[in-house]
Design an enzyme around this catalytic site. Structure first.
Site, PDB file in Angstrom:
ATOM      1  N   GLU A  69       0.741  -1.278   0.019  1.00 19.43           N
ATOM      2  CA  GLU A  69       0.081   0.140  -0.012  1.00 19.43           C
ATOM      3  C   GLU A  69       0.879   1.275  -0.040  1.00 19.43           C
ATOM      4  O   GLU A  69       0.270   2.424   0.328  1.00 19.43           O
ATOM      5  CB  GLU A  69      -0.805   0.100   1.316  1.00 19.43           C
ATOM      6  CG  GLU A  69      -2.282  -0.545   1.053  1.00 19.43           C
ATOM      7  CD  GLU A  69      -3.256  -0.574   2.189  1.00 19.43           C
ATOM      8  OE1 GLU A  69      -3.136  -1.380   3.279  1.00 19.43           O
ATOM      9  OE2 GLU A  69      -4.084   0.461   2.162  1.00 19.43           O
ATOM     10  N   THR A  99       0.709   2.614  -8.053  1.00 21.11           N
ATOM     11  CA  THR A  99       0.291   4.019  -8.396  1.00 21.11           C
ATOM     12  C   THR A  99       1.176   4.756  -9.392  1.00 21.11           C
ATOM     13  O   THR A  99       1.033   5.349 -10.182  1.00 21.11           O
ATOM     14  CB  THR A  99      -0.246   4.722  -7.161  1.00 21.11           C
ATOM     15  OG1 THR A  99      -1.007   3.989  -6.412  1.00 21.11           O
ATOM     16  CG2 THR A  99      -1.078   6.077  -7.552  1.00 21.11           C
ATOM     17  N   ARG A 125      -7.549   0.897  -5.711  1.00 23.37           N
ATOM     18  CA  ARG A 125      -6.724  -0.196  -5.101  1.00 23.37           C
ATOM     19  C   ARG A 125      -6.836  -1.246  -5.554  1.00 23.37           C
ATOM     20  O   ARG A 125      -7.941  -2.020  -5.045  1.00 23.37           O
ATOM     21  CB  ARG A 125      -6.362   0.179  -3.668  1.00 23.37           C
ATOM     22  CG  ARG A 125      -5.699  -1.233  -3.039  1.00 23.37           C
ATOM     23  CD  ARG A 125      -4.844  -0.782  -1.981  1.00 23.37           C
ATOM     24  NE  ARG A 125      -4.336  -1.889  -1.112  1.00 23.37           N
ATOM     25  CZ  ARG A 125      -3.425  -2.357  -1.541  1.00 23.37           C
ATOM     26  NH1 ARG A 125      -2.521  -1.981  -2.537  1.00 23.37           N
ATOM     27  NH2 ARG A 125      -2.695  -3.485  -0.828  1.00 23.37           N
ATOM     28  N   ASP A 178       6.785  -4.095 -11.072  1.00 24.71           N
ATOM     29  CA  ASP A 178       6.054  -3.872 -10.046  1.00 24.71           C
ATOM     30  C   ASP A 178       5.874  -5.200  -9.056  1.00 24.71           C
ATOM     31  O   ASP A 178       5.266  -5.965  -9.568  1.00 24.71           O
ATOM     32  CB  ASP A 178       4.694  -3.182 -10.518  1.00 24.71           C
ATOM     33  CG  ASP A 178       4.002  -2.690  -9.328  1.00 24.71           C
ATOM     34  OD1 ASP A 178       4.420  -2.428  -8.427  1.00 24.71           O
ATOM     35  OD2 ASP A 178       2.649  -2.621  -9.420  1.00 24.71           O
ATOM     36  N   GLN A 200       3.254  -6.617   0.195  1.00 24.45           N
ATOM     37  CA  GLN A 200       2.749  -7.282   1.762  1.00 24.45           C
ATOM     38  C   GLN A 200       3.918  -8.365   1.755  1.00 24.45           C
ATOM     39  O   GLN A 200       4.168  -8.998   0.981  1.00 24.45           O
ATOM     40  CB  GLN A 200       1.322  -7.885   1.578  1.00 24.45           C
ATOM     41  CG  GLN A 200       0.503  -6.708   1.721  1.00 24.45           C
ATOM     42  CD  GLN A 200      -1.158  -7.066   1.786  1.00 24.45           C
ATOM     43  OE1 GLN A 200      -1.335  -8.312   1.748  1.00 24.45           O
ATOM     44  NE2 GLN A 200      -1.860  -6.312   1.985  1.00 24.45           N
TER      45      GLN A 200
HETATM   46  N1  LIG Z   1      -3.823  10.313  -1.268  1.00 25.57           N
HETATM   47  C1  LIG Z   1      -2.586   9.451  -1.626  1.00 25.57           C
HETATM   48  N2  LIG Z   1      -3.031   8.306  -1.937  1.00 25.57           N
HETATM   49  C2  LIG Z   1      -2.133   7.429  -2.601  1.00 25.57           C
HETATM   50  C3  LIG Z   1      -0.821   7.879  -2.929  1.00 25.57           C
HETATM   51  N3  LIG Z   1      -0.045   6.994  -3.583  1.00 25.57           N
HETATM   52  C4  LIG Z   1      -1.070   5.846  -3.656  1.00 25.57           C
HETATM   53  N4  LIG Z   1      -1.977   6.162  -3.076  1.00 25.57           N
HETATM   54  C5  LIG Z   1      -3.223   5.171  -2.647  1.00 25.57           C
HETATM   55  O1  LIG Z   1      -2.759   4.330  -1.953  1.00 25.57           O
HETATM   56  C6  LIG Z   1      -3.398   3.008  -2.044  1.00 25.57           C
HETATM   57  C7  LIG Z   1      -2.650   1.862  -2.459  1.00 25.57           C
HETATM   58  O2  LIG Z   1      -1.568   2.310  -3.388  1.00 25.57           O
HETATM   59  P1  LIG Z   1      -0.890   1.047  -4.504  1.00 25.57           P
HETATM   60  O3  LIG Z   1      -0.012   1.904  -5.498  1.00 25.57           O
HETATM   61  O4  LIG Z   1      -2.017   0.042  -4.850  1.00 25.57           O
HETATM   62  O5  LIG Z   1      -0.027   0.542  -3.394  1.00 25.57           O
HETATM   63  P2  LIG Z   1       0.948  -0.642  -3.511  1.00 25.57           P
HETATM   64  O6  LIG Z   1       2.490  -0.164  -2.993  1.00 25.57           O
HETATM   65  O7  LIG Z   1       1.153  -1.122  -4.854  1.00 25.57           O
HETATM   66  O8  LIG Z   1       0.609  -1.970  -2.693  1.00 25.57           O
HETATM   67  P3  LIG Z   1       0.630  -3.567  -3.013  1.00 25.57           P
HETATM   68  O9  LIG Z   1       0.414  -3.820  -4.377  1.00 25.57           O
HETATM   69  O10 LIG Z   1       0.108  -4.200  -2.059  1.00 25.57           O
HETATM   70  O11 LIG Z   1       2.292  -3.694  -2.622  1.00 25.57           O
HETATM   71  C8  LIG Z   1      -4.275   3.375  -3.287  1.00 25.57           C
HETATM   72  O12 LIG Z   1      -5.649   3.425  -2.977  1.00 25.57           O
HETATM   73  C9  LIG Z   1      -3.702   4.550  -4.055  1.00 25.57           C
HETATM   74  O13 LIG Z   1      -4.644   5.562  -4.596  1.00 25.57           O
HETATM   75  C10 LIG Z   1      -0.624   9.418  -2.382  1.00 25.57           C
HETATM   76  O14 LIG Z   1       0.525   9.981  -2.893  1.00 25.57           O
HETATM   77  N5  LIG Z   1      -1.641   9.899  -1.775  1.00 25.57           N
HETATM   78 MG   LIG Z   2       0.818  -2.727  -5.891  1.00 25.84          MG
END
Ligand SMILES: Nc1nc2c(ncn2[C@@H]2O[C@H](COP(=O)(O)OP(=O)(O)OP(=O)(O)O)[C@@H](O)[C@H]2O)c(=O)[nH]1
Ligand SMILES: [Mg+2]
Length: 460
Positions: A51, A56, A285, A307, A311
């Site tokens: 997360e 993103t 997400r 990517d 987790q």
């Molecule tokens: N407000 C805000 N939300 C963010 C930002 N970066 C990511 N998010 C939110 O955080 C959530 C998780 O983002 P992901 O990009 O799915 O995270 P991840 O690191 O890929 O997570 P995993 O795939 O589980 O490893 C999403 O709902 C995004 O929209 C940011 O800079 N600001």
């Molecule tokens: Mg991810």
């Protein structure tokens, strides 16, 4: 002449020595081409805790260099966000009760309308209102979308110091000790419940409140529509002061980071034919499982961006992609200094990222690999430091409450101090959901990687 030449060709074709030499030459040429291609290709590995925002960042690269998202992705996110909106509001109701926050919607004498909306929402099974096949199949939904709810029905928060005890580089491979082969947690069999069981559980909990309800006419007795649910979410979100209080304390439990965006826009996600905008997809997400490979042409360079799911159960897969990496882009969620891990609620998310960064930065795999550190979720961090003292979670922090700059410097120094080598760490502050600012950050970062790569391969 022609005759002589064709006799020569025929002779060559019958010469096994010449044939094998030609085959060798062809293989050699192809190897050289591959080698050259490999040399020109830049491999960027996105790492960080779950997360933190890795996918993103990847989405922004897609928007900038791949023409954006396709129709299927837009449909899928619409369903996933809709499911998340329903589950997230249910979670707020359930958590409010656990935290002892009085809800207006629990008291029919205080607000009959909200009381009915709350009943309606809790009696609705999310799965009945989602187009599961568009969302990615029910297995997918079971694993990703309904995930947070499972915890609340089965597990109590464990009190802790928040330190990730015993974490070291071996954790990259050994974090799945407690887990089954499929990544599920064998200590928590209820995590493997079917969606219906989860929904039933939620509904049971939802109706188990302190007021005895009449079982005659209520909105829950007629057939519930998606619009009814959206209205219920909207009303509870806007008008229940307890829901607001509970949301303000969402660092104490697991809630989707973009839940407020889902609630604010719930009426559009309720439309079964809704097609997500770019912003929706950036806010949405879908947890990454495994490692995805994505190719981009940036300027005259070819980038392969990997990517990885962040987790703990995902990290055992990371090691397979550690070879031949040009640069590691580590994404840190700055705003999560007061939150616990989804996968282990005894561990503070910032502490987990510190341990993880240390293990990766100083590992033998990345001895000569440049590291870029994105201090992400700066928008949420700037807001949070005003109301949530960093010192509460990091007692040695000396900065003023609300001083975002001091907070950033403090965490930045912790990360820089982990570097046991002389290699530079490039740090950027980011808001990965903001396309405008990411355009600049990503072009600066990709330029820098290209320059470094050219230098390394002796081209400049
Ligand atoms: N407000 C805000 N939300 C963010 C930002 N970066 C990511 N998010 C939110 O955080 C959530 C998780 O983002 P992901 O990009 O799915 O995270 P991840 O690191 O890929 O997570 P995993 O795939 O589980 O490893 C999403 O709902 C995004 O929209 C940011 O800079 N600001
Ligand atoms: Mg991810």
């Amino acid at each position: 002449m022609g005759c002589t030449a064709s006799t020569q060709v025929a002779d060559d074709e019958n010469d096994p020595f010449l044939q094998s030499q030609r085959a060798n030459d062809a293989i050699e040429q192809s190897l050289q081409r591959e080698k050259q291609k490999d040399k020109n290709e830049i491999k960027l590995l996105l790492l960080g805790a779950g997360e933190s925002g890795k996918s993103t960042v990847l989405k922004q690269l897609k928007l900038l260099h791949q023409g954006g998202f396709n129709h299927q992705e837009r449909l899928q996110y619409a369903q996933v966000i809709w499911a998340d909106a329903i589950q997230s509001m249910k979670i707020l109701i359930i958590q409010a009760r656990k935290l002892g926050i009085p809800l207006d919607c629990d008291d029919p004498t205080k607000n009959k309308e909200l009381f009915e909306y709350r009943r309606l929402l809790l009696s609705a099974k999310a799965l009945d209102f989602i187009n599961a096949s568009v969302a990615g199949g029910s297995g997918f939904l079971n694993d990703y979308v309904l995930k947070y709810s499972e915890r609340y029905e089965t597990k109590r928060r464990i009190q802790s110091t928040g330190k990730a005890k015993g974490f070291d580089s071996t954790m990259l491979e050994s974090t799945t000790k407690k887990e089954n082969d499929d990544g599920t947690d064998s200590n928590q069999p209820l995590l493997n419940m079917s969606i219906n069981e989860i929904s039933k559980n939620l509904n049971d909990t939802g109706d188990d409140h302190m007021f005895v309800e009449k079982k005659n006419t209520s909105p829950t007795d007629k057939k519930i529509s998606r619009e009814d649910i959206a209205k219920a979410i909207q009303m509870l979100w806007k008008n229940d002061s307890g829901i607001k209080q509970c949301f303000a304390r969402s660092n104490e439990f697991q809630l989707e980071g973009s839940a407020s965006y889902y609630f604010d826009n719930v009426d559009k996600f309720a439309d079964p034919n809704y097609i997500c905008t770019d912003e929706d997809i950036l806010k949405g997400r879908i947890k990454t499982t495994g490692i995805t490979e994505n190719e981009f042409n940036i300027g005259s360079s070819k980038f392969k961006v990997l990517d990885a799911g962040g987790q703990r159960s995902e990290r055992k897969k990371w090691i397979h992609s550690f070879q031949g990496i040009t640069a590691v882009l580590f994404v840190l969620a700055m705003s999560e200094y007061d939150q616990m891990l989804f996968e282990d609620e005894r561990v503070n998310r910032m502490n987990e990222s510190i341990m993880l960064f240390d293990a990766l930065l100083n590992s033998k795999w990345f001895r000569d690999t440049p590291f870029i550190l994105f201090l992400n979720k700066m928008d949420l961090f700037d807001e949070k430091v005003k109301r949530m003292p960093i010192r509460k979670y990091f007692p040695e922090y000396q900065g003023r409450v609300g001083d975002s700059e001091a907070g950033v410097k403090y965490f930045e120094n912790i990360f820089l101090s982990l570097n046991k080598s002389n290699k530079p760490i490039y740090i950027r502050r980011t808001c990965a959901t903001d396309t405008q600012s990411m355009k600049f950050v990503l072009s600066a970062v990709t330029d820098m990687i290209v320059q470094q790569n050219l230098k390394k391969s002796g081209i400049i």
